[in-house]
Scaffold this motif. Structure first.
Motif, PDB file in Angstrom:
ATOM      1  N   VAL A   2      -7.105  91.941  33.361  1.00  0.00           N
ATOM      2  CA  VAL A   2      -6.152  91.972  34.471  1.00  0.00           C
ATOM      3  C   VAL A   2      -5.558  93.369  34.607  1.00  0.00           C
ATOM      4  CG1 VAL A   2      -3.961  91.065  35.358  1.00  0.00           C
ATOM      5  CG2 VAL A   2      -5.614  89.518  34.282  1.00  0.00           C
ATOM      6  N   GLU A   3      -5.130  93.946  33.488  1.00  0.00           N
ATOM      7  CA  GLU A   3      -4.514  95.275  33.523  1.00  0.00           C
ATOM      8  C   GLU A   3      -5.495  96.324  34.045  1.00  0.00           C
ATOM      9  OE1 GLU A   3      -1.845  98.249  33.513  1.00  0.00           O
ATOM     10  OE2 GLU A   3      -1.421  96.113  33.323  1.00  0.00           O
ATOM     11  N   ASN A   4      -6.741  96.241  33.627  1.00  0.00           N
ATOM     12  CA  ASN A   4      -7.743  97.205  34.100  1.00  0.00           C
ATOM     13  C   ASN A   4      -7.961  97.084  35.610  1.00  0.00           C
ATOM     14  OD1 ASN A   4      -8.041  98.112  31.508  1.00  0.00           O
ATOM     15  ND2 ASN A   4     -10.046  97.182  31.188  1.00  0.00           N
ATOM     16  N   LEU A   5      -8.054  95.859  36.102  1.00  0.00           N
ATOM     17  CA  LEU A   5      -8.228  95.654  37.540  1.00  0.00           C
ATOM     18  C   LEU A   5      -7.007  96.160  38.303  1.00  0.00           C
ATOM     19  CD1 LEU A   5      -9.888  92.123  37.504  1.00  0.00           C
ATOM     20  CD2 LEU A   5     -10.942  94.245  38.320  1.00  0.00           C
ATOM     21  N   GLN A   7      -4.959  98.553  37.345  1.00  0.00           N
ATOM     22  CA  GLN A   7      -5.008 100.018  37.325  1.00  0.00           C
ATOM     23  C   GLN A   7      -6.000 100.541  38.368  1.00  0.00           C
ATOM     24  OE1 GLN A   7      -2.952 102.108  35.779  1.00  0.00           O
ATOM     25  NE2 GLN A   7      -1.897 100.260  35.087  1.00  0.00           N
ATOM     26  N   LYS A   8      -7.125  99.871  38.512  1.00  0.00           N
ATOM     27  CA  LYS A   8      -8.112 100.270  39.525  1.00  0.00           C
ATOM     28  C   LYS A   8      -7.544 100.116  40.933  1.00  0.00           C
ATOM     29  CE  LYS A   8     -12.343  99.434  36.962  1.00  0.00           C
ATOM     30  NZ  LYS A   8     -13.751  99.248  37.243  1.00  0.00           N
ATOM     31  N   ALA A   9      -6.772  99.061  41.168  1.00  0.00           N
ATOM     32  CA  ALA A   9      -6.153  98.859  42.481  1.00  0.00           C
ATOM     33  C   ALA A   9      -5.199 100.005  42.789  1.00  0.00           C
ATOM     34  CB  ALA A   9      -5.415  97.516  42.518  1.00  0.00           C
ATOM     35  N   LYS A  10      -4.357 100.362  41.823  1.00  0.00           N
ATOM     36  CA  LYS A  10      -3.404 101.450  42.040  1.00  0.00           C
ATOM     37  C   LYS A  10      -4.118 102.786  42.204  1.00  0.00           C
ATOM     38  CE  LYS A  10      -0.730 100.656  38.512  1.00  0.00           C
ATOM     39  NZ  LYS A  10       0.397 100.698  37.554  1.00  0.00           N
ATOM     40  N   GLN A  11      -5.188 102.971  41.469  1.00  0.00           N
ATOM     41  CA  GLN A  11      -5.969 104.203  41.596  1.00  0.00           C
ATOM     42  C   GLN A  11      -6.594 104.307  42.994  1.00  0.00           C
ATOM     43  OE1 GLN A  11      -9.888 104.763  39.494  1.00  0.00           O
ATOM     44  NE2 GLN A  11      -8.605 106.203  38.325  1.00  0.00           N
ATOM     45  N   SER A  12      -7.136 103.218  43.502  1.00  0.00           N
ATOM     46  CA  SER A  12      -7.705 103.225  44.851  1.00  0.00           C
ATOM     47  C   SER A  12      -6.646 103.555  45.891  1.00  0.00           C
ATOM     48  CB  SER A  12      -8.355 101.875  45.176  1.00  0.00           C
ATOM     49  OG  SER A  12      -9.536 101.708  44.436  1.00  0.00           O
ATOM     50  N   LEU A  13      -5.434 103.039  45.696  1.00  0.00           N
ATOM     51  CA  LEU A  13      -4.356 103.352  46.633  1.00  0.00           C
ATOM     52  C   LEU A  13      -4.011 104.841  46.570  1.00  0.00           C
ATOM     53  CD1 LEU A  13      -2.373 102.304  48.739  1.00  0.00           C
ATOM     54  CD2 LEU A  13      -0.754 101.875  46.872  1.00  0.00           C
ATOM     55  N   ARG A  14      -3.959 105.409  45.377  1.00  0.00           N
ATOM     56  CA  ARG A  14      -3.679 106.846  45.252  1.00  0.00           C
ATOM     57  C   ARG A  14      -4.751 107.679  45.954  1.00  0.00           C
ATOM     58  NH1 ARG A  14      -2.185 105.301  40.067  1.00  0.00           N
ATOM     59  NH2 ARG A  14      -4.093 106.097  39.152  1.00  0.00           N
ATOM     60  N   VAL A  15      -6.011 107.285  45.801  1.00  0.00           N
ATOM     61  CA  VAL A  15      -7.098 108.008  46.467  1.00  0.00           C
ATOM     62  C   VAL A  15      -6.973 107.867  47.984  1.00  0.00           C
ATOM     63  CG1 VAL A  15      -9.602 108.117  46.781  1.00  0.00           C
ATOM     64  CG2 VAL A  15      -8.651 107.893  44.480  1.00  0.00           C
ATOM     65  N   ALA A  16      -6.595 106.688  48.455  1.00  0.00           N
ATOM     66  CA  ALA A  16      -6.390 106.483  49.897  1.00  0.00           C
ATOM     67  C   ALA A  16      -5.287 107.400  50.404  1.00  0.00           C
ATOM     68  CB  ALA A  16      -6.039 105.022  50.178  1.00  0.00           C
ATOM     69  N   GLU A  17      -4.209 107.515  49.652  1.00  0.00           N
ATOM     70  CA  GLU A  17      -3.105 108.387  50.048  1.00  0.00           C
ATOM     71  C   GLU A  17      -3.540 109.851  50.089  1.00  0.00           C
ATOM     72  OE1 GLU A  17      -0.343 107.050  47.088  1.00  0.00           O
ATOM     73  OE2 GLU A  17       0.513 105.532  48.429  1.00  0.00           O
ATOM     74  N   PHE A  34     -10.221  98.751  49.472  1.00  0.00           N
ATOM     75  CA  PHE A  34     -10.593  98.524  48.079  1.00  0.00           C
ATOM     76  C   PHE A  34      -9.372  98.378  47.180  1.00  0.00           C
ATOM     77  CE2 PHE A  34     -14.803 100.070  49.454  1.00  0.00           C
ATOM     78  CZ  PHE A  34     -15.520  98.960  49.048  1.00  0.00           C
ATOM     79  N   ALA A  35      -8.274  99.040  47.511  1.00  0.00           N
ATOM     80  CA  ALA A  35      -7.043  98.846  46.747  1.00  0.00           C
ATOM     81  C   ALA A  35      -6.595  97.385  46.842  1.00  0.00           C
ATOM     82  CB  ALA A  35      -5.946  99.775  47.272  1.00  0.00           C
ATOM     83  N   ALA A  36      -6.594  96.846  48.053  1.00  0.00           N
ATOM     84  CA  ALA A  36      -6.192  95.451  48.245  1.00  0.00           C
ATOM     85  C   ALA A  36      -7.174  94.496  47.571  1.00  0.00           C
ATOM     86  CB  ALA A  36      -6.057  95.136  49.731  1.00  0.00           C
ATOM     87  N   LEU A  37      -8.463  94.765  47.719  1.00  0.00           N
ATOM     88  CA  LEU A  37      -9.475  93.905  47.100  1.00  0.00           C
ATOM     89  C   LEU A  37      -9.299  93.863  45.583  1.00  0.00           C
ATOM     90  CD1 LEU A  37     -12.151  92.250  47.524  1.00  0.00           C
ATOM     91  CD2 LEU A  37     -13.339  94.380  46.983  1.00  0.00           C
ATOM     92  N   LYS A  38      -9.100  95.011  44.971  1.00  0.00           N
ATOM     93  CA  LYS A  38      -8.927  95.060  43.515  1.00  0.00           C
ATOM     94  C   LYS A  38      -7.609  94.419  43.096  1.00  0.00           C
ATOM     95  CE  LYS A  38     -11.932  99.033  43.297  1.00  0.00           C
ATOM     96  NZ  LYS A  38     -12.044 100.485  43.175  1.00  0.00           N
ATOM     97  N   GLY A  39      -6.586  94.542  43.936  1.00  0.00           N
ATOM     98  CA  GLY A  39      -5.339  93.845  43.658  1.00  0.00           C
ATOM     99  C   GLY A  39      -5.530  92.335  43.682  1.00  0.00           C
ATOM    100  N   ALA A  40      -6.279  91.859  44.667  1.00  0.00           N
ATOM    101  CA  ALA A  40      -6.576  90.423  44.744  1.00  0.00           C
ATOM    102  C   ALA A  40      -7.367  89.976  43.514  1.00  0.00           C
ATOM    103  CB  ALA A  40      -7.351  90.114  46.023  1.00  0.00           C
ATOM    104  N   LEU A  41      -8.327  90.789  43.100  1.00  0.00           N
ATOM    105  CA  LEU A  41      -9.108  90.453  41.907  1.00  0.00           C
ATOM    106  C   LEU A  41      -8.226  90.398  40.665  1.00  0.00           C
ATOM    107  CD1 LEU A  41     -12.325  92.562  42.561  1.00  0.00           C
ATOM    108  CD2 LEU A  41     -12.218  90.065  42.312  1.00  0.00           C
ATOM    109  N   ALA A  42      -7.271  91.316  40.551  1.00  0.00           N
ATOM    110  CA  ALA A  42      -6.364  91.318  39.405  1.00  0.00           C
ATOM    111  C   ALA A  42      -5.523  90.041  39.382  1.00  0.00           C
ATOM    112  CB  ALA A  42      -5.467  92.551  39.437  1.00  0.00           C
ATOM    113  N   LEU A  43      -4.979  89.678  40.536  1.00  0.00           N
ATOM    114  CA  LEU A  43      -4.170  88.459  40.608  1.00  0.00           C
ATOM    115  C   LEU A  43      -5.009  87.237  40.276  1.00  0.00           C
ATOM    116  CD1 LEU A  43      -1.505  87.071  41.208  1.00  0.00           C
ATOM    117  CD2 LEU A  43      -2.142  87.045  43.626  1.00  0.00           C
ATOM    118  N   MET A  44      -6.191  87.168  40.831  1.00  0.00           N
ATOM    119  CA  MET A  44      -7.046  86.014  40.573  1.00  0.00           C
ATOM    120  C   MET A  44      -7.472  85.965  39.099  1.00  0.00           C
ATOM    121  SD  MET A  44      -9.049  86.058  44.193  1.00  0.00           S
ATOM    122  CE  MET A  44      -9.915  84.511  44.042  1.00  0.00           C
ATOM    123  N   ALA A  45      -7.735  87.119  38.512  1.00  0.00           N
ATOM    124  CA  ALA A  45      -8.083  87.155  37.088  1.00  0.00           C
ATOM    125  C   ALA A  45      -6.913  86.667  36.239  1.00  0.00           C
ATOM    126  CB  ALA A  45      -8.503  88.560  36.677  1.00  0.00           C
TER     127      ALA A  45
END
Length: 127
Positions: A2-5, A7-17, A34-45
């Protein structure tokens, strides 16, 4: 996991910014999705929900996110399903059409991604 996913979500948001700040609006839109998708994956995990395979993972999330996280468990606001779908549609336009994303569209995508991730973060950090 969950934590890795997350972190990936937040990283994607930083790259988008960063992409937005540098005028790369198509990439800002794509990374926002992809930030939102990875956030959804983290929550679901965090709920023990994981796809059996990673091919077509976007479809898996679309098929399960609203049902599990909104309707069944009431963890996310109803508009989060719309945000995820809208970001997906914008990403398709940014990636696969000749249309160039505008600054306004990229700004809206970033706003939606931030809103989505804020809602996910509230759930991931709540007891």
């Amino acid at each position: 996991m969950v934590e890795n996913l997350w972190q990936k979500a937040k990283q994607s948001l930083r790259v988008a910014e960063l992409a937005y700040q540098n005028g790369c609006y198509d990439e800002a839109v794509s990374r926002s999705y992809f930030a939102a998708l990875k956030g959804a994956l983290a929550l679901m995990a965090s709920l023990g929900l994981r796809p059996k395979e990673t091919s077509r993972i976007g479809y898996w999330v679309q098929a399960h996110f609203a049902n599990e996280c909104i309707h069944r468990r009431k963890l996310m606001p109803a508009e989060s399903a719309r945000i995820l779908a809208d970001l997906r549609d914008l990403r398709v336009r940014a990636e696969y059409t000749a249309e160039l994303m505008t600054e306004r569209t990229a700004r809206q995508a970033l706003k939606m991604a931030r809103e989505f991730l804020s809602a996910v973060e509230r759930r991931l950090t709540s007891p």
